[in-house]
Design an enzyme around this catalytic site. Sequence first.
Site, PDB file in Angstrom:
ATOM      1  N   TYR A   1     -16.363  17.757 -15.749  1.00 45.10           N
ATOM      2  CA  TYR A   1     -16.703  16.343 -15.824  1.00 45.10           C
ATOM      3  C   TYR A   1     -17.715  16.004 -14.734  1.00 45.10           C
ATOM      4  O   TYR A   1     -17.606  16.462 -13.595  1.00 45.10           O
ATOM      5  CB  TYR A   1     -15.427  15.516 -15.672  1.00 45.10           C
TER       6      TYR A   1
ATOM      7  N   ASP B   1      -6.796  19.202 -14.713  1.00 39.26           N
ATOM      8  CA  ASP B   1      -7.123  17.856 -15.162  1.00 39.26           C
ATOM      9  C   ASP B   1      -6.693  17.761 -16.625  1.00 39.26           C
ATOM     10  O   ASP B   1      -7.314  18.349 -17.514  1.00 39.26           O
ATOM     11  CB  ASP B   1      -8.630  17.615 -15.017  1.00 39.26           C
TER      12      ASP B   1
ATOM     13  N   LYS C   1      -7.698   6.583 -19.254  1.00 39.03           N
ATOM     14  CA  LYS C   1      -7.985   7.112 -20.582  1.00 39.03           C
ATOM     15  C   LYS C   1      -6.753   6.992 -21.491  1.00 39.03           C
ATOM     16  O   LYS C   1      -6.290   5.899 -21.752  1.00 39.03           O
ATOM     17  CB  LYS C   1      -8.496   8.542 -20.454  1.00 39.03           C
TER      18      LYS C   1
ATOM     19  N   ARG D   1       0.843  -1.194   0.000  1.00 34.27           N
ATOM     20  CA  ARG D   1       0.000   0.000   0.000  1.00 34.27           C
ATOM     21  C   ARG D   1       0.881   1.247   0.000  1.00 34.27           C
ATOM     22  O   ARG D   1       0.582   2.234  -0.653  1.00 34.27           O
ATOM     23  CB  ARG D   1      -0.936   0.010   1.216  1.00 34.27           C
TER      24      ARG D   1
END
Length: 379
Positions: free
Chosen positions: A102, A174, A199, A49
């Site tokens: 978004y 972004d 993406k 982690r």
Amino acid sequence: MSDGFATRAIHVGQDPDPGTGSVIVPIYATSTYAQDGVGGLRGGYEYSRTGNPTRTALEECLASLEGGRHARAFASGMAASDVMLRAVVRPGDHIVIPNDAYGGTFRLVDKVLRHWGVEHTPVPLSDVDSVRAALRPNTRVIWCETPTNPLLNIADITALADVAHGAGAKLVVDNTFASPYIQTPLELGADAVLHSTTKYLGGHSDVVGGALVTNDDELAQQIAFLQNSAGGVPGPFDAWLTLRGVKTLALRMEKHSDNAERIVEALLNHPKVEQVFYPGLPTHPGHEVAAKQMRRFGGMVSFTVAGGEQAALEVCSRTRLFTLAESLGGIESLIEHPGRMTHASTAGSLLEVPNDLVRLSVGIEDGADLVADLVQALG
């Protein structure tokens, strides 16, 4: 960082494995690491982690591509968004967001953070005076998308950075729609860059992920603390898939852009298309700024259809090569109706999108085939 983009995408953080000579970074499928005595960490790893060598390779590569010193990878773009905002925003603070953000970002800000006392104001980021007017003494972040999703509006990153810093706020960009191949916001003054690596960076529609990149050492420490504390990290296979996708990013973005330009030309000449949204068009209100801060204009195209919502829905249902699906940035072409799909959460708000809007994620298939598919769907 003298090497070119494509060279860095293939090599940074990805030296051959010293133990085996493996040319490709291994998938370190382990949760924990043997220590040479208490606190004697081999390579600095203790628990996956906190850190994993496959993830480290991805983070080093992404930092290089964005021109940053620090990068952190996350399990999704929204996990990265959540950590970014919690790194700098506290109850009682204020955020400026795009008025066509978004849908997932709007949902996080409006439906989650609002209940923790964080206020927000949507404004058209292309209008710097409107952004300046929206600032408050408690504004901590200007959250920028450029191009925006799904209307492909353009914001001047350098101008917004000046506004943010003059107010003591951070500018977060972004960069998902553009990718670092097309645009590098840190070089234009942004404090941090966000990606949904799902993406264009991953590029094959087979992995979900996110990333944050910054040159701000203090901000980087806070992001790293929250990444470990909240635990929204990608597994090693996810990191490996994303890193594999990054290697071909330069090639893919050129083809995405080539195909998008070809499709835009066809849409402009079609009688059933009312308006085309693409920053590469000289008539686009943000074209001049886009040409200044982007290498190409990308693979995202939106358009409105004569006949309203029903006509738009019918176009989405009739394509053969464009798959009706959410998401974007993969090698395959996708079509969607934002109002009913990715941006349904904005319904009834200031961010509601037109109901006759269709969004395309233009893939890397043969451009002529894609044009023919859209023409028959519109026909």
